[in-house]
Design an enzyme around this catalytic site. Structure first.
Site: not given
Lengths: 229, 291, 281
Positions: A29-30
């Site tokens: 997701g990050t």
């Protein structure tokens, strides 16, 4: 429900990473970023990995070494980006042995880019390459989804980055001292973690200078204030 | 030990009992019959020159170039069997292309020399091939400034990259000579072909390894190169020749880092000076005779 | 068990067998063709009496996100031609590298020691750079790119770009032509890709409807028209930027400035705009 497989970009520019994932794939997701500063570069990342809304790993290390002082930040599919990083790591080690001199950040960026471009319809990998070498000093390259190569003073990436374009643009200064640069990265990632559901956990950093690679770790339960290790 | 009649010279892959590869030694003979080639490496760049023997009056002047460009910043000149040299150049261009495809940056002179040395050596190993009948001189100027990755867009910080090691320089001129055995070394000045002995003697006088190399400008190197080819040709006077010269300077110099033919005006001036120098040498000798 | 909201209200697989989700799939054919991701918008160009002027802004968009603001989309070729790229940036970079290698190969041919140039091209080293014979001119380059783009579309792997090529043809007359991802090629006194085809082309046609009109334009005229068009595009193209690159190709060579800024924009009239109908305060 299936995730869409159209591969088209949503108008908000955010949800493309999700859409391109294969069924059941683990998503980074990050929030990732890398910045140049007075003595080199700093890479930073959150530590959340999700499958849908479930946090598959809450202490992920998204900062990956491909050579002594050349590292990358990975976003997109965990499997794809790990495979690509492994290939590049091998290629750079080979380069070092065959040519008797260490590869430069540019060497790494070139190899990363070729893989991402040639396999663009099979990969979902958004990468930031950052490294220090004797010749070029600290450099940051961004390789977004299609496999293009962009040289930048600093780069941000991942789903969380869309929430911090304003923060970064307003607070960025060229040629910062190390402490200021660390605070810039930390401040940006805190905002990304705050607003992006797909980002979270600890903040990891790697500082790359002539002195080598130095890891930083900041935890949410100490409000990211104390440096651990 | 002579090779004749022993059979040890019949194939590449067989050593003679005293450890020689006669096929390679014969290849060296082919080189020693070829027109003289030289290379001069000075601080500002590299000059390549060749004595092009005119084998027929029907050949067009200034055509049929003997010094080849590889990528944009490298030059190759060779003495010996010209078709072998042409193939060598083709291979060098393939290597330069392959490097660019993989690393998206021009190949360094040393790296090309290493790859071509390896290629040449492979032709000394197998029954099915003969060694190259050439000795090649590779000259180049590796960029001293930062180069982009081919195709990249965007810029780093306007204040420049942080953490560069101060005072340390990179790139610069490179000169390598590769022999039929595959042996190669880096040189300050290199010479091969028929007039190599005379040429080497002249090159040594330039003291390129010492202060001579520091102070020699690229234009002076061009003039020296012309003179040396004329001196080397002196023993081969019965044949006509053409002088072909190329040069490579750094990004601030006259060729802007590219391998190019020396401009006609400069080449003709260099030839005029070369002829003059030879004549005065002759006069000196004549003078001595009279004593 | 699947706890995602998407699965709520569905029969459980372990009880009722695998759920038939086929109705959810779109029934379009599967294609291997990719789509553009990081993209550049319009490229515009107009001929004038001594050459061609071309412009493109410095933005690479990621969807609607203005992601990279320093992307140079005009590339010189052999210092005689300019190629302008719209569409996918990674494909632009591929073409840029490809054309770089093509230029190196062209130089080998012109050198005269390769088989192609043997004996024929005894070029004097002082021959003016770029103008040397045997090198690809813009018309040749455009033909080459057309074939390349068409071949890639036929293998269902198109290079997702709209391209303008500017320079000179074999008769040394100003040359301007376009080619797109399908290999469709056009030539015209003025050309524009993307939004430019709708917004800029009509403006440029006012000044250069025909070759004769274009041959009357001076360099300054052409630059002024192109700047005006870039302004209109910035007003009306939501994927554009006010920083752009401007290239002028003449017989003397290629002149590219990559940090142009739009000047004399018109915004102050916003002051007079109140409400959306009858409102006056």
């Amino acid at each position: 429900m299936e995730f869409g497989n159209s591969g088209f970009l949503n108008e908000d520019g955010i949800h493309l990473d999700m859409d391109r994932l294969k069924k059941g794939e683990v998503n980074l997701g990050t929030s990732i970023m890398a910045v140049t500063f007075k003595d080199g570069v700093i890479l930073g990342a959150d530590s959340r990995t999700t499958t849908g809304a479930y946090i598959a790993n809450r202490v992920t290390d998204k900062l990956t070494q491909v050579h002594d002082t050349i590292w990358c930040c990975r976003s997109g599919s965990a499997a794809d980006t790990q495979a690509v990083a492994d290939i590049v790591k091998y290629q750079l080690e080979l380069f070092h042995m065959m040519n008797g001199k260490p590869p430069t950040t540019q060497t790494a960026a070139a190899i990363f880019q070729e893989i991402c471009y040639a396999n663009k319809d099979m990969l979902s990998a958004g990468l930031i390459i950052a490294g220090w070498d004797e010749r070029h000093g600290g450099q940051v390259y961004s390789i977004p989804l299609g496999g293009s190569l962009h040289k930048q003073p600093y780069a941000i990436g991942g789903s969380g980055s869309t929430y911090i374009y304003g923060y970064c643009d307003a607070n960025w200064r060229e040629g910062m001292e190390e402490e200021d640069a660390v605070n810039f990265v930390k401040g940006a990632l805190r905002e990304a973690i705050k607003w992006d559901g797909s980002s979270g956990g600890v903040i990891r950093m790697v500082v790359l200078t002539a002195k080598g690679a130095d890891r930083h770790l900041y935890l949410p339960d100490t409000d990211y204030k104390v440096r651990h290790a | 030990m002579t090779s004749i009649g022993t059979g040890y010279d019949l194939a590449n892959s067989i050593f003679s009992p005293d450890g020689r590869n006669f096929q390679v030694e014969y290849a060296v003979k082919a080189v020693e019959n070829g027109g003289t080639s030289i290379g001069i490496r000075c601080k500002e760049g590299v000059v390549l020159a060749v004595e092009k023997i005119i084998t027929s009056k029907l050949l067009k002047p200034n055509a049929n170039k003997r010094i080849a460009t590889v990528d944009r910043h490298l030059g190759i000149v060779y003495s010996g069997m010209i078709p072998d040299g042409r193939h060598f150049v083709d291979r060098a261009r393939d290597e330069a292309r392959a490097w660019r495809d993989t690393f998206k940056t021009p190949i360094a002179t040393a790296d090309l020399a290493s790859r071509m040395g390896g290629y040449m050596q492979a032709y000394t190993l197998y029954q099915s091939v003969r060694p190259f009948g050439i000795t090649a001189i590779i000259g180049g100027f590796d960029p001293s400034t930062d180069l982009p990755v081919d195709g990249e867009v965007g810029r780093g910080p306007s204040c420049g990259a942080g953490g560069k090691v101060p005072g340390k320089t990179f790139g610069g001129p490179g000169l390598y000579m590769i022999e039929p055995s595959g042996l190669y070394w880096g040189y300050y000045g290199a010479a091969t072909g028929k007039g190599r002995q005379a040429a080497k003697a002249e090159l040594e006088k330039l003291d390129l390894a010492g202060p001579g190399g520091e102070s020699l400008t690229l234009e002076q190197a061009v003039k020296e190169a012309a003179r040396i080819i004329y001196v080397a040709h002196d023993d081969n006077k019965d044949k006509d020749f053409e002088l072909e010269m190329t040069w490579i300077s750094g990004p601030d110099g006259p060729t802007k880092g590219l391998h190019q033919e020396v401009p006609r005006a400069l080449r003709e001036e260099a030839e005029r000076l070369a002829k003059k120098a030879l004549e005065s040498d002759d006069e000196d000798e004549d003078g001595k005779m009279e004593e | 068990m699947d706890h995602r909201p998407q699965a709520w209200g569905r029969p459980r697989d372990d009880v009722y067998g695998p759920y038939d989700a086929s109705y959810l799939h779109n029934n379009q054919p599967k294609t291997a063709t990719q789509s553009p991701i990081v993209t550049g918008t319009s490229v515009i160009a107009i001929k004038f009496k001594d050459g061609v002027v071309m412009a493109a802004d410095n933005l690479a968009s990621y969807g609607s996100l203005a992601r990279f603001t320093d992307v140079k989309r005009l590339r010189p070729f052999l210092s005689t031609s300019v190629v302008g790229f719209g569409g996918d940036v990674s494909d632009m970079q591929f073409l840029d590298r490809h054309l770089n290698e093509l230029a190196i190969d062209e130089a080998y041919e012109a050198e005269g020691c390769s088989a192609g140039g043997l004996g024929s091209s005894a070029q004097e080293p002082d021959a003016s750079p770029g103008a040397s014979k045997g090198q690809l001119n813009a018309a040749n380059l455009h033909k080459y790119l057309t074939k390349l783009m068409y071949r890639r579309r036929n293998s269902f792997d198109p290079l997702w770009n709209q391209i303008l090529v500017a320079g000179f043809d074999s008769a040394s007359a100003p040359f301007l032509a376009s080619v797109d991802l399908r290999g469709t090629a056009f030539t015209s006194p003025s050309l524009a890709t993307g939004y430019g085809a709708m917004l800029a082309q009509p403006i440029m046609r006012k000044y250069a409807a025909t070759e004769e009109d274009a041959a009357k334009l001076t360099r300054d005229d052409a630059v002024r028209v192109v700047r005006e068009c870039m302004k209109v595009l910035f007003y009306r193209d939501a994927r554009s930027l006010d920083r752009f690159s401007l290239a002028v190709v003449t017989r003397d060579g290629v002149d590219i400035s990559e940090d142009e800024v739009l000047e004399q924009q018109s915004w102050a009239f916003a002051e007079r705009i109140r409400g959306y109908g009858t409102q006056t305060v």
